[in-house]
Design a protein around this motif. Structure first.
Motif, PDB file in Angstrom:
ATOM      1  N   TYR A 192     -10.339   0.333  -2.425  1.00 50.66           N
ATOM      2  CA  TYR A 192      -9.864   1.396  -1.595  1.00 50.66           C
ATOM      3  C   TYR A 192     -11.335   1.815  -1.033  1.00 50.66           C
ATOM      4  O   TYR A 192     -11.240   2.291   0.019  1.00 50.66           O
ATOM      5  N   ARG A 249      -6.355  -1.123   6.968  1.00 49.18           N
ATOM      6  CA  ARG A 249      -5.423  -0.232   6.015  1.00 49.18           C
ATOM      7  C   ARG A 249      -4.226   0.282   6.806  1.00 49.18           C
ATOM      8  O   ARG A 249      -3.297   0.718   5.934  1.00 49.18           O
ATOM      9  N   ASN A 294      -0.158  -4.346  -1.127  1.00 48.76           N
ATOM     10  CA  ASN A 294      -0.854  -3.207  -1.570  1.00 48.76           C
ATOM     11  C   ASN A 294      -0.914  -2.874  -2.828  1.00 48.76           C
ATOM     12  O   ASN A 294      -1.782  -2.902  -3.610  1.00 48.76           O
ATOM     13  N   ASN A 312      -2.685  -5.561  -4.795  1.00 45.30           N
ATOM     14  CA  ASN A 312      -4.097  -5.974  -4.170  1.00 45.30           C
ATOM     15  C   ASN A 312      -4.075  -7.424  -3.774  1.00 45.30           C
ATOM     16  O   ASN A 312      -5.070  -8.073  -4.213  1.00 45.30           O
TER      17      ASN A 312
END
Length: 123
Positions: A29, A54, A74, A77
């Protein structure tokens, strides 16, 4: 700070499908705004294939638009590239890349790379 590992490459006949995955770990992130797929065929320059940022906005190279779909999980990942109606011209080493960049950046602007996964499409 970010590690990327691709998987899912292989050999397929023209018209077939493959899904590539890229598992990201580390400070994803903090160090990444977009993740992208690039490819490089023998004797050719590395080229962008697809990108997602994002905010889940996506961008595709003209050569793959309508055939490839980029997505991400997300929570895990993981970055994906679903490839359909594959053509021999899609044969290349496919790389996952990430950095704090908007989509549209050139390959040399990305600092984080996976090791690559080979995709071979036969006619």
């Amino acid at each position: 700070q970010v590690q990327l590992v691709e998987s899912g490459g292989g050999s397929v006949q023209a018209g077939g499908s493959l899904t590539l995955s890229c598992a990201a770990s580390g400070y994803t992130y903090s160090y990444t705004y977009s993740m992208a797929w690039f490819r490089q065929a023998p004797g050719k320059e590395r080229e962008g294939v697809a990108c997602i940022d994002r905010r889940s906005r996506t961008a595709y190279a003209a050569a793959v638009k309508g055939r490839f779909t980029i997505g991400q999980n997300n929570a895990k990942n993981i970055l994906y590239l679903q490839m359909s109606n594959l053509k021999p011209d899609d044969t290349a080493m496919y790389y996952c890349a990430a950095d704090f960049l908007a989509c549209g950046g050139n390959w040399y602007e990305y600092n984080y790379w996976g090791q690559g996964t080979q995709v071979t499409v036969s006619s």
